[in-house]
Write a protein that holds these residues in place. Structure first.
Motif, mmCIF file in Angstrom:
data_model
loop_
_atom_site.group_PDB
_atom_site.id
_atom_site.type_symbol
_atom_site.label_atom_id
_atom_site.label_comp_id
_atom_site.label_asym_id
_atom_site.label_seq_id
_atom_site.Cartn_x
_atom_site.Cartn_y
_atom_site.Cartn_z
ATOM 1 N N PRO A 13 36.403 -66.932 -2.555
ATOM 2 C CA PRO A 13 35.525 -67.981 -3.079
ATOM 3 C C PRO A 13 36.184 -68.813 -4.178
ATOM 4 O O PRO A 13 36.921 -68.298 -5.013
ATOM 5 C CB PRO A 13 34.352 -67.185 -3.639
ATOM 6 N N LEU A 14 35.905 -70.090 -4.159
ATOM 7 C CA LEU A 14 36.279 -70.990 -5.244
ATOM 8 C C LEU A 14 35.015 -71.764 -5.590
ATOM 9 O O LEU A 14 34.710 -72.796 -4.988
ATOM 10 C CB LEU A 14 37.407 -71.930 -4.824
ATOM 11 N N ASP A 15 34.253 -71.247 -6.541
ATOM 12 C CA ASP A 15 32.907 -71.737 -6.823
ATOM 13 C C ASP A 15 32.956 -72.962 -7.729
ATOM 14 O O ASP A 15 32.573 -72.912 -8.905
ATOM 15 C CB ASP A 15 32.071 -70.624 -7.451
ATOM 16 N N ARG A 16 33.430 -74.076 -7.181
ATOM 17 C CA ARG A 16 33.574 -75.312 -7.939
ATOM 18 C C ARG A 16 33.290 -76.512 -7.042
ATOM 19 O O ARG A 16 33.637 -76.501 -5.849
ATOM 20 C CB ARG A 16 35.001 -75.469 -8.491
ATOM 21 N N ASN A 17 32.706 -77.551 -7.622
ATOM 22 C CA ASN A 17 32.592 -78.848 -6.974
ATOM 23 C C ASN A 17 33.764 -79.727 -7.396
ATOM 24 O O ASN A 17 34.384 -79.512 -8.442
ATOM 25 C CB ASN A 17 31.285 -79.547 -7.385
ATOM 26 N N ASN A 18 34.056 -80.731 -6.578
ATOM 27 C CA ASN A 18 35.014 -81.788 -6.948
ATOM 28 C C ASN A 18 36.385 -81.249 -7.346
ATOM 29 O O ASN A 18 36.974 -81.689 -8.344
ATOM 30 C CB ASN A 18 34.444 -82.640 -8.087
ATOM 31 N N VAL A 19 36.899 -80.302 -6.603
ATOM 32 C CA VAL A 19 38.257 -79.806 -6.853
ATOM 33 C C VAL A 19 39.233 -80.855 -6.345
ATOM 34 O O VAL A 19 39.302 -81.136 -5.138
ATOM 35 C CB VAL A 19 38.494 -78.463 -6.143
ATOM 36 N N ASP A 20 39.996 -81.459 -7.262
ATOM 37 C CA ASP A 20 40.878 -82.542 -6.836
ATOM 38 C C ASP A 20 42.261 -82.028 -6.452
ATOM 39 O O ASP A 20 42.589 -80.849 -6.656
ATOM 40 C CB ASP A 20 40.955 -83.650 -7.893
ATOM 41 N N THR A 21 43.070 -82.929 -5.887
ATOM 42 C CA THR A 21 44.374 -82.505 -5.373
ATOM 43 C C THR A 21 45.333 -82.125 -6.489
ATOM 44 O O THR A 21 46.278 -81.364 -6.261
ATOM 45 C CB THR A 21 44.997 -83.613 -4.506
ATOM 46 N N ASP A 22 45.112 -82.626 -7.710
ATOM 47 C CA ASP A 22 45.961 -82.217 -8.820
ATOM 48 C C ASP A 22 45.653 -80.788 -9.242
ATOM 49 O O ASP A 22 46.533 -80.060 -9.710
ATOM 50 C CB ASP A 22 45.789 -83.158 -10.015
ATOM 51 N N ILE A 79 40.613 -67.651 4.529
ATOM 52 C CA ILE A 79 39.531 -68.632 4.532
ATOM 53 C C ILE A 79 39.096 -68.873 3.089
ATOM 54 O O ILE A 79 38.778 -67.921 2.361
ATOM 55 C CB ILE A 79 38.334 -68.137 5.366
ATOM 56 N N LEU A 80 39.096 -70.134 2.684
ATOM 57 C CA LEU A 80 38.664 -70.502 1.342
ATOM 58 C C LEU A 80 37.245 -71.047 1.421
ATOM 59 O O LEU A 80 36.958 -71.948 2.209
ATOM 60 C CB LEU A 80 39.594 -71.555 0.751
ATOM 61 N N LEU A 81 36.358 -70.490 0.604
ATOM 62 C CA LEU A 81 34.976 -70.941 0.531
ATOM 63 C C LEU A 81 34.784 -71.712 -0.757
ATOM 64 O O LEU A 81 35.049 -71.201 -1.846
ATOM 65 C CB LEU A 81 34.023 -69.742 0.564
ATOM 66 N N THR A 82 34.344 -72.965 -0.650
ATOM 67 C CA THR A 82 34.162 -73.779 -1.840
ATOM 68 C C THR A 82 32.951 -74.683 -1.663
ATOM 69 O O THR A 82 32.137 -74.467 -0.757
ATOM 70 C CB THR A 82 35.460 -74.553 -2.167
ATOM 71 N N ARG A 83 32.825 -75.725 -2.503
ATOM 72 C CA ARG A 83 31.570 -76.472 -2.511
ATOM 73 C C ARG A 83 31.780 -77.951 -2.147
ATOM 74 O O ARG A 83 32.408 -78.237 -1.142
ATOM 75 C CB ARG A 83 30.878 -76.289 -3.857
ATOM 76 N N ALA A 133 22.791 -75.197 1.564
ATOM 77 C CA ALA A 133 22.026 -73.944 1.546
ATOM 78 C C ALA A 133 22.804 -72.813 2.207
ATOM 79 O O ALA A 133 22.778 -71.663 1.744
ATOM 80 C CB ALA A 133 20.683 -74.145 2.252
ATOM 81 N N ILE A 134 23.502 -73.128 3.288
ATOM 82 C CA ILE A 134 24.326 -72.123 3.967
ATOM 83 C C ILE A 134 25.496 -71.717 3.084
ATOM 84 O O ILE A 134 25.848 -70.528 2.991
ATOM 85 C CB ILE A 134 24.817 -72.659 5.314
ATOM 86 N N ILE A 135 26.110 -72.690 2.422
ATOM 87 C CA ILE A 135 27.222 -72.378 1.516
ATOM 88 C C ILE A 135 26.748 -71.466 0.392
ATOM 89 O O ILE A 135 27.436 -70.493 0.019
ATOM 90 C CB ILE A 135 27.839 -73.668 0.956
ATOM 91 N N ASN A 136 25.575 -71.729 -0.155
ATOM 92 C CA ASN A 136 25.014 -70.848 -1.186
ATOM 93 C C ASN A 136 24.849 -69.429 -0.669
ATOM 94 O O ASN A 136 25.165 -68.444 -1.357
ATOM 95 C CB ASN A 136 23.657 -71.386 -1.652
ATOM 96 N N GLN A 137 24.352 -69.315 0.549
ATOM 97 C CA GLN A 137 24.173 -67.997 1.169
ATOM 98 C C GLN A 137 25.510 -67.277 1.312
ATOM 99 O O GLN A 137 25.624 -66.078 0.998
ATOM 100 C CB GLN A 137 23.532 -68.168 2.549
ATOM 101 N N LEU A 138 26.529 -68.007 1.772
ATOM 102 C CA LEU A 138 27.841 -67.386 1.962
ATOM 103 C C LEU A 138 28.438 -66.932 0.638
ATOM 104 O O LEU A 138 29.053 -65.857 0.561
ATOM 105 C CB LEU A 138 28.777 -68.368 2.674
ATOM 106 N N PHE A 139 28.265 -67.724 -0.421
ATOM 107 C CA PHE A 139 28.760 -67.304 -1.735
ATOM 108 C C PHE A 139 28.083 -66.006 -2.172
ATOM 109 O O PHE A 139 28.736 -65.089 -2.693
ATOM 110 C CB PHE A 139 28.529 -68.405 -2.772
#
Length: 215
Positions: A13-22, A79-83, A133-139
């Motif tokens: 899991p990577l529990d973050r929004n707006n992860v940029d390429t930098d 598999i990376l799970l993020t937002r 909602a599915i992403i929340n469930q998976l986290f």
């Protein structure tokens, strides 16, 4: 490019929004146009406590114990799970190179930045968009279940959870074909090699002056 058909993989899991390429691969490491070697710099500012520089040995640096990829339970994740809006920022193709080189073959998120999304298909990574909602469930399930895995079937466009829940995702047919057959831009061009050669021969006869070497 390695084809992607199906994958049964450990989820990190990577529990973050707006992860940029930098954040995915910082600018100081963009010193090569080869596609390999960037995995060691993946999420460098999140994985390590110090400021990383090119040429440093990652094993000699202090790791951030709170970052998921440094935790033993997520070692070997594919598999990376993020937002939301993963891969925003600059259009550097090094970002999917680093993810692939580290070992990730699929990213499951609410949404992706457009250029990053397209670059994934050109580099053998499957980006899967699912409802928030599915992403929340998976986290929640990943957090509660060490060794949590997902099974992804590209042909069927499904993600299956350990409980047997089947999640459907949509995908452009052309991008789907690229991954199923392992076709990057060069491979797609080479598929028309005979037609390209024929065209060049016609051009040489019709406009020979274009092909003359100046003296």
């Amino acid at each position: 490019m390695q084809a992607f058909t199906s994958l049964d993989g450990l989820v990190a899991p990577l529990d973050r929004n707006n992860v940029d390429t930098d954040a995915i691969v910082p600018k100081q490491f963009l010193k090569s146009i080869a596609r390999t070697g960037f995995g060691r710099h993946l999420f460098d500012e999140l994985r390590f406590m110090d400021d990383g520089e090119l040429g440093q040995d990652p094993d000699s640096r202090q790791k951030n114990p709170d970052f998921s990829l440094n935790q033993p339970r997520y070692q070997g994740a594919q598999i990376l799970l993020t937002r939301e809006n993963f891969g925003c920022g600059s259009s550097r193709e090094h970002a999917p190179w680093a993810l692939y080189d580290y070992g990730f073959r699929a990213i499951v998120a609410v949404s992706f930045a457009d250029i990053f999304y397209d670059n994934c298909f050109k580099n053998g990574i499957l980006p899967v968009s699912l409802d928030a909602a599915i992403i929340n469930q998976l986290f929640d399930e990943v957090q509660a279940t060490p060794g949590y895995r997902l099974s992804i079937d590209l042909a069927e466009q499904t993600v299956k959870t350990p409980s047997g829940q089947v999640l459907d995702f949509t995908l452009d047919p052309t991008r789907k074909r690229r991954l199923l057959e392992g076709l990057d831009d060069i491979a797609i061009t080479l598929a028309d090699a005979d037609a390209i050669r024929s065209y060049e021969q016609v051009r040489i006869k019709q406009e020979p002056w274009l092909f003359e070497i100046p003296r």
